[in-house]
Design a protein around this motif. Structure first.
Motif, PDB file in Angstrom:
ATOM      1  N   HIS A   1      33.744  39.907  44.991  1.00 48.96           N
ATOM      2  CA  HIS A   1      33.370  40.249  42.935  1.00 48.96           C
ATOM      3  C   HIS A   1      34.337  39.643  42.299  1.00 48.96           C
ATOM      4  O   HIS A   1      33.265  39.273  41.401  1.00 48.96           O
ATOM      5  CB  HIS A   1      33.050  41.717  43.538  1.00 48.96           C
ATOM      6  N   PHE A   2      35.554  39.598  42.882  1.00 53.04           N
ATOM      7  CA  PHE A   2      36.346  39.395  41.423  1.00 53.04           C
ATOM      8  C   PHE A   2      36.529  37.772  41.317  1.00 53.04           C
ATOM      9  O   PHE A   2      37.205  37.337  40.655  1.00 53.04           O
ATOM     10  CB  PHE A   2      38.117  40.099  42.300  1.00 53.04           C
ATOM     11  N   LYS A   3      35.806  37.227  42.467  1.00 45.69           N
ATOM     12  CA  LYS A   3      36.237  35.529  42.870  1.00 45.69           C
ATOM     13  C   LYS A   3      34.595  35.162  41.862  1.00 45.69           C
ATOM     14  O   LYS A   3      35.157  34.650  41.400  1.00 45.69           O
ATOM     15  CB  LYS A   3      36.121  35.498  43.752  1.00 45.69           C
TER      16      LYS A   3
ATOM     17  N   ALA B   1      28.852  48.426  40.684  1.00 44.60           N
ATOM     18  CA  ALA B   1      29.908  48.130  39.817  1.00 44.60           C
ATOM     19  C   ALA B   1      29.772  46.842  39.063  1.00 44.60           C
ATOM     20  O   ALA B   1      29.413  45.632  39.549  1.00 44.60           O
ATOM     21  CB  ALA B   1      31.179  48.916  40.818  1.00 44.60           C
ATOM     22  N   GLN B   2      30.553  46.773  38.111  1.00 46.18           N
ATOM     23  CA  GLN B   2      31.195  45.929  37.447  1.00 46.18           C
ATOM     24  C   GLN B   2      32.501  45.785  36.748  1.00 46.18           C
ATOM     25  O   GLN B   2      32.853  46.910  36.494  1.00 46.18           O
ATOM     26  CB  GLN B   2      30.165  45.701  36.421  1.00 46.18           C
ATOM     27  N   ALA B   3      33.344  44.577  37.278  1.00 49.84           N
ATOM     28  CA  ALA B   3      34.452  44.547  36.762  1.00 49.84           C
ATOM     29  C   ALA B   3      34.370  43.846  35.402  1.00 49.84           C
ATOM     30  O   ALA B   3      33.774  43.003  34.392  1.00 49.84           O
ATOM     31  CB  ALA B   3      35.309  43.676  37.888  1.00 49.84           C
ATOM     32  N   LEU B   4      35.510  44.032  34.281  1.00 49.35           N
ATOM     33  CA  LEU B   4      35.898  43.481  33.532  1.00 49.35           C
ATOM     34  C   LEU B   4      37.007  42.854  33.253  1.00 49.35           C
ATOM     35  O   LEU B   4      38.305  42.866  34.285  1.00 49.35           O
ATOM     36  CB  LEU B   4      35.954  44.431  32.531  1.00 49.35           C
ATOM     37  N   TRP B   5      36.888  41.448  32.972  1.00 50.62           N
ATOM     38  CA  TRP B   5      38.479  40.168  33.160  1.00 50.62           C
ATOM     39  C   TRP B   5      38.881  39.983  31.572  1.00 50.62           C
ATOM     40  O   TRP B   5      38.141  40.237  30.606  1.00 50.62           O
ATOM     41  CB  TRP B   5      37.820  38.931  33.690  1.00 50.62           C
TER      42      TRP B   5
END
Length: 780
Positions: A496-498, A523-527
């Motif tokens: 997911h992070f990649k 889930a969802q990340a923010l960068w």
């Protein structure tokens, strides 16, 4: 002695002298000449003839024709020198140009004297004549080289100068000479220290002596020119020797005033950007003010460009003529030249350019301008520009171009960060509202600080009574995950992070009572702007009941598969007995049976064989219904070729062929089931073939989601009314054919395709063949 002289032949002696003179002239390339003014005759030696490119046989010189050889620009001066020599009885010399008879330009050096009679009258002129073309060409080459070098050095913006060991200026370029309000001849050959204050003179001389003694020196120094303007220079001095061993000092001084000013401004801008006590508007306004000081221009503007309008987002204008919120027609601004490009655009004097009639100059009298596109979050947003009414004396430099690019990047980052923080605050507010009404446990993980915040009904999901018992960081949460699921969680998180593909995963998590339950996690990340994950928000839903129901269903399916196997075995046993007795009956009574009896036994054997096929296909269908997929990635083209090779004898036995129209993709599929699917469809095509030899064509294409495989035949075809039902269990078409199908094969095909997330259909017209099309999801 007299007797000895009497023996010498004067004519022979004269001949020897002339011969010797000719040799001397040939070796030295110096000829001699004589003009007899009384007889009006001219004598040339052989070398003089050679220089003029003529011979004695073809040319007899006189004073007029001799002068005619000279270059038109030099004739008058030669005539004047000769006349003046005769008039004043003085010697003369000159270096002039003449054209030889073959048209070549030559340089000649001539020396002449007057011959005077006893009465004091000039009766003749005589002298020597030398070809100096090579010498003059070399001298001209040196002069041209020196001029060329001087021209190059004069175009260098840095000051370049050379001093001798007494510190006198012996060479200087225009930039160095521009320091002084005096002519060049009062600078070259002088020390010129009288033009500077004593403290500057001491610095100059200290550095000069240091460079002469140590070979090199470098220093930043303040130099004031004759106008009283002071600038900062980085001055380097290097000693060297010429071919005579004389020591000189080469100096190069670069004006770094703008660079030093830029360093100061950049430090201030950095301090402003780092101080979050300033508002965004205040920070940008101060950046514009400092940049206006750098460019010595009165107006600094940050704009937002819409389709046909130019909006001032922020402006620095000490007199307040331009302010935030002002809107102008886009075409009336110089930014119309800047916004669509990807580089800096600048005009130092618009009045002397082809855009002097531009509205921005006519309406606002803005004569100097420098601007660059502004990007916010990677998108073209507007411009950053500085402008003013006064023309500049020179174009903007590359350093000034680089400075505005850096300022635009800085401002773009400030605006992007402000917009990000605003969206983050709005997101947090929406998150709190969603958490209050959600049936799932919501969580918020600060990746940088490694802290987890839980909200919603998280206590009931994990059976905790106190919120303080919930995991507060990633290590504590990882400890709750079932050991067999931790590696999957780690890999999914890294993916997911990649790739930034939305995160979704089923996990077993330990409750407060020690029991593991199945949960579904999204889930969802923010960068940040550097591409680092800084925050991750998600939900956890209890799916334990569903998972246990699925497990129960799987066990039931396994039991059903075992049951189907047992049933198939139990049905095969008596069926094989019936087939055996029928074979025995044929062997023992075959010759005693009439035609009707043999027909009845034939029907019984066929029915038994058909029943065996039905039992096998039912068993196969039940396994596809419950079996687990063993997906692998493989080349479908290679697998199709293997299938074609396997069925070659079946198809060629009827005079037909299988045609593979590639290319074919790499797919993720249960390879055995893929093979069974394609074999079923090819055998079906052969089974329901027409009277023509079967031709089966296999191809593939794609859309955004699926690979699409087509298997087309030239068989009897299918009526349109049956196309929707042919994949149903035991569906058999009422067609005029001897084929005795079970009605299970196409049902198995549909089971395989749908089990892999695809769809299958048939396109056909009765009597014109059939095309089966099935889809395969593209792997992600």
């Amino acid at each position: 002695m007299l007797d000895y002289l009497g023996d010498i032949n004067p004519a022979a002696l004269l001949s020897k002298h002339k011969d010797l003179l000719r040799k001397i002239e040939r070796f030295s390339h110096v000829g001699h000449w004589r003009v007899d003014l009384v007889e009006n005759t001219v004598f040339w030696s052989e070398e003089v003839y050679r220089i003029h490119g003529v011979t004695k046989d073809e040319f007899i010189p006189d004073l007029e024709t001799a002068i005619a050889f000279y270059h038109p620009d030099d004739k008058a001066e030669v005539e004047s020198l000769v006349e003046q020599s005769i008039k004043t009885q003085s010697d003369f010399s000159f270096r002039k140009r003449l054209y030889s008879s073959d048209g070549k330009l030559r340089y000649v050096q001539s020396y002449g004297e007057c011959e005077v009679d006893d009465h004091g009258n000039v009766v003749a002129l005589f002298g020597v004549f030398k070809d100096v073309t090579d010498v003059e060409s070399s001298r001209q080459d040196v002069a041209d080289s020196l001029s060329f070098i001087q021209n190059i050095v004069d175009h260098i913006p840095d000051m370049v100068f050379v001093k001798d060991s007494d510190l006198r200026i012996v060479f200087a370029n225009k930039a160095f000479l521009s320091l002084y309000d005096k002519p060049k001849d009062q600078i070259i050959g002088h020390t010129t220290y009288e033009s500077f204050p004593p403290d500057q003179v001491k610095l100059f001389t200290d550095q000069d002596h240091k460079a002469l003694n140590e070979g090199f020196t470098q220093v930043e120094e303040q130099i004031t020119n004759y106008k009283g303007e002071t600038a900062t220079y980085l001055t380097r001095k290097q000693s060297f020797e010429n071919h005579n061993g004389e020591v000189f000092l080469l100096g190069v001084a670069a004006d770094i005033t703008k660079q030093k000013k830029q360093e100061v401004i950049l430090r201030k801008i950095y301090q402003i950007s780092a101080d979050k006590g300033f508002s965004l508007d205040a920070r940008i306004n101060e950046i514009l003010r400092l940049s206006c000081d750098y460019y010595n221009l009165p107006f600094g503007i940050v704009s937002c460009i819409h389709s046909d309008s130019y909006e001032v987002l922020q402006a620095y204008d000490a007199e307040g003529h331009i302010k935030a919120g002002d809107v102008f027609p886009y075409a009336d601004t110089y930014c119309a030249f800047t916004f669509r490009g990807d580089s800096v655009k600048s005009f130092h004097d618009v009045s002397n350019t082809e855009i002097a009639d531009h509205p921005c100059y006519r309406k606002f009298n803005l004569n100097a301008y420098i601007g660059v596109p502004l990007y916010v979050k990677g998108e073209r947003y507007g411009t950053v520009n500085f402008t003013g009414p006064d023309a500049r004396s020179r174009p903007f430099t590359e350093d000034e171009h680089a400075f505005i690019r850096m300022i635009a990047q800085w401002i773009g980052h400030e605006i992007s960060e402000a917009q990000y923080l605003k969206r983050l605050r709005e997101s947090e507010e929406r998150y709190e509202l969603a958490a209050k009404g959600s049936a799932s446990a919501l969580w918020d993980w600060d990746v940088e600080e490694d802290t987890i915040y839980w909200s919603g009904p998280f206590l009931s999901v994990l059976k905790h009574e106190d919120a303080n018992e919930m995991p507060t960081n990633s290590l504590e949460f990882d400890a709750l995950v079932h050991p067999d699921d931790r590696e999957r969680l780690k890999n999914k998180m890294a993916e997911h992070f990649k790739t930034r593909v939305p995160f979704a995963l089923e996990l077993r998590v330990k409750r407060a009572d020690g029991r593991y339950i199945w949960t579904y996690n999204r889930a969802q990340a923010l960068w940040d702007f550097k591409g680092n994950a800084v925050r991750m928000c998600g939900s956890m839903t209890n799916i334990d009941d569903r998972k246990r129901a699925e497990e129960e269903l799987q066990r039931s399916n396994q039991e059903l598969e075992q049951y189907a196997g047992v049933v198939a075995h139990d049905l095969h046993q008596p069926l094989r007995a019936v087939q055996g007795f029928l074979d025995l009956l044929v062997m023992t009574t075959g010759d005693k049976l009439d035609s009707r009896g043999k027909e009845y036994i034939g029907h019984a054997v066929s029915a038994a064989e058909h029943m065996s096929v039905i039992i096998d296909e039912l068993l196969e269908y039940s396994r596809y219904n419950a079996g687990q997929l063993e997906k692998t990635s493989f080349d479908s083209g290679e697998e199709l070729q293997n299938i074609a090779d396997l069925l070659q004898s079946l198809v060629e036995g009827k005079g037909g062929k299988i045609i593979l129209n590639g290319p074919f993709p790499q797919i993720s599929y249960d390879q055995k089931q893929f093979s069974r699917l394609v074999v079923n469809l090819i055998e079906n095509a052969v089974k329901y073939g027409s009277e023509e030899p079967p031709v089966i064509k296999i191809s593939a294409d794609e859309d955004e989601v699926y690979w699409r495989f087509s298997i087309a035949d030239n068989g009897i075809g299918i009526a349109e009314k049956y196309l929707d039902s042919i994949f149903d269990m035991f569906a058999r078409l009422k067609v005029k054919t001897s084929v005795n199908g079970t009605g299970i094969g196409l049902a198995v095909c549909r089971k395989i395709v749908e089990g892999h997330g695809g769809k299958i259909k048939a396109e056909s017209e009765e009597g014109r063949g059939t095309t089966f099309i099935f889809t395969v999801p593209k792997s992600k």
